[in-house]
Design a protein around this motif. Structure first.
Motif, PDB file in Angstrom:
ATOM      1  N   LYS A 210      -1.963  36.438  64.162  1.00  0.00           N
ATOM      2  CA  LYS A 210      -2.997  35.589  64.871  1.00  0.00           C
ATOM      3  C   LYS A 210      -2.198  35.076  66.148  1.00  0.00           C
ATOM      4  N   ARG A 211      -2.592  34.545  67.324  1.00  0.00           N
ATOM      5  CA  ARG A 211      -2.378  34.252  68.263  1.00  0.00           C
ATOM      6  C   ARG A 211      -1.042  34.656  68.519  1.00  0.00           C
TER       7      ARG A 211
ATOM      8  N   LEU B 110       5.627  37.785  68.893  1.00  0.00           N
ATOM      9  CA  LEU B 110       5.286  39.542  68.809  1.00  0.00           C
ATOM     10  C   LEU B 110       6.958  40.108  69.106  1.00  0.00           C
ATOM     11  N   ASP B 111       6.499  39.458  70.615  1.00  0.00           N
ATOM     12  CA  ASP B 111       8.309  40.612  72.006  1.00  0.00           C
ATOM     13  C   ASP B 111       9.217  39.963  71.283  1.00  0.00           C
ATOM     14  N   ASP B 112       8.919  38.934  69.821  1.00  0.00           N
ATOM     15  CA  ASP B 112      10.101  38.763  69.294  1.00  0.00           C
ATOM     16  C   ASP B 112      10.460  39.660  68.006  1.00  0.00           C
TER      17      ASP B 112
ATOM     18  N   SER C 152       0.731  44.132  57.479  1.00  0.00           N
ATOM     19  CA  SER C 152      -0.317  43.465  58.913  1.00  0.00           C
ATOM     20  C   SER C 152      -0.498  44.096  60.026  1.00  0.00           C
ATOM     21  N   ALA C 153       0.483  43.315  60.538  1.00  0.00           N
ATOM     22  CA  ALA C 153       1.437  43.067  61.697  1.00  0.00           C
ATOM     23  C   ALA C 153       2.397  44.552  62.340  1.00  0.00           C
TER      24      ALA C 153
ATOM     25  N   GLU D 241      -0.720  48.523  69.322  1.00  0.00           N
ATOM     26  CA  GLU D 241      -1.768  48.708  69.579  1.00  0.00           C
ATOM     27  C   GLU D 241      -2.410  47.262  69.761  1.00  0.00           C
ATOM     28  N   GLU D 242      -3.496  46.582  70.016  1.00  0.00           N
ATOM     29  CA  GLU D 242      -4.152  45.384  70.224  1.00  0.00           C
ATOM     30  C   GLU D 242      -4.810  44.465  69.301  1.00  0.00           C
ATOM     31  N   THR D 243      -4.982  45.157  67.753  1.00  0.00           N
ATOM     32  CA  THR D 243      -4.874  44.031  66.936  1.00  0.00           C
ATOM     33  C   THR D 243      -3.814  44.974  65.553  1.00  0.00           C
TER      34      THR D 243
END
Length: 222
Positions: free
Chosen positions: A121-122, A145-147, A162-163, A170-172
Motif C-alpha cells: 500500500k501507500r 512502485l516506481d523503483d 499481490s503487487a 494497474e491501479e490495484t
C-alpha cells in the motif's frame, strides 16, 4: 523429520505437519480469518496435529513465517514458534513470506527466475528476486512502485504476488497474499541445522505510534 509449520503473517491462520523424510503432508489446516490470529492459532495447530495423528512432542522442527506482512500477526506466530521450540527442545526456523511464494512458484514452474512483490500500500511494495534454483538474488526490501518497476525493467522471469498487477500499471493489486503452509514446511526442511532463532522481518515500522506533544501531569501521592 517431523516439521510443524505455522503462518500468521497475513489473512490466513495456518498450520501444517510435514514428514520431510517421505515428503508427505500429514495434516494441514488453513482458516482465512483476516485478524485475530492469537485467539485461533492454538486450535489451528491442534487441528493439524489431529489430522496427522500425532502429539505435539512428535515435532522435531518448527517453522514460522516471519514476514513481511501483518505486524501483529507476525509477532503472534514468532512468539508461538519460539515458545514451542523451547518447550520441546527443538529448533525453530524463520521463513520469509517472499521466499515462500518464490518456492511455491518454482515448485510448479522450475527452471525460471522469479520476482516476488507484495502490495504494501501507500505506493510501495515488498520486493525480492530469486534465481531459478530459489537462491535470493536481491535482499528483501520495501521500495516504491516506481523503483520496483525500474528494478524489474528487462527482468526475464516470472513476477508473482499481490503487487504484480501494480507493476503492470494497474491501479490495484490482486488482493491479500496467501502463503501455502505446506511450502513453508518444505522450505524449512531444506535449511541446515543451527539457524538463528526466528525474528520478525517487518521492513516497515508499525502504523501505531505514540502521540507526541502530549503528557499527563504527574500527581504526587497525598
Amino acid at each position: 523429520m517431523i516439521i510443524l509449520s505455522i503462518d500468521t503473517s497475513g489473512v490466513d491462520c495456518s498450520a501444517c505437519v510435514y514428514d520431510s523424510e517421505n515428503d508427505v503432508v500429514l495434516g494441514e489446516v488453513t482458516d482465512n480469518i483476516g485478524k485475530g490470529h492469537a485467539e485461533l492459532l492454538m486450535g489451528i495447530i491442534d487441528g493439524a496435529l489431529s489430522k496427522a495423528g500425532l502429539a505435539l512432542n512428535a515435532v522435531e522442527r518448527l517453522a514460522v513465517t516471519i514476514g513481511p506482512g501483518s505486524f501483529t500477526g507476525i509477532r503472534v506466530g514468532v512468539a508461538a514458534a519460539r515458545g514451542f521450540a523451547l518447550s520441546l527442545g527443538v529448533e525453530a526456523l524463520g521463513i520469509t513470506t517472499l521466499e515462500t511464494l518464490a518456492a511455491d512458484y518454482l515448485q510448479q514452474h522450475p527452471g525460471r527466475p522469479v520476482a516476488v512483490g507484495l502490495d504494501a500500500k501507500r505506493g510501495e511494495c515488498y520486493l525480492q528476486i530469486f534465481a531459478a534454483d530459489g537462491a535470493p538474488l536481491t535482499q528483501a526490501a520495501l521500495v516504491s512502485l516506481d523503483d520496483a518497476r525500474e528494478t524489474l525493467a528487462g527482468f526475464d522471469g516470472a513476477i508473482v504476488g499481490s503487487a504484480a498487477p501494480l507493476f503492470a500499471g494497474e491501479e490495484t493489486g490482486s488482493g491479500p497474499d496467501h502463503f501455502p503452509i505446506a511450502i513453508v514446511a518444505r522450505v524449512a526442511a531444506t535449511k541446515p541445522a543451527h539457524q538463528l532463532k526466528p525474528a520478525p522481518l517487518y521492513l516497515r515500522g508499525p502504523d501505531a505510534r505514540p502521540q507526541s506533544g502530549f503528557a499527563l501531569e504527574r500527581v504526587s501521592p497525598a
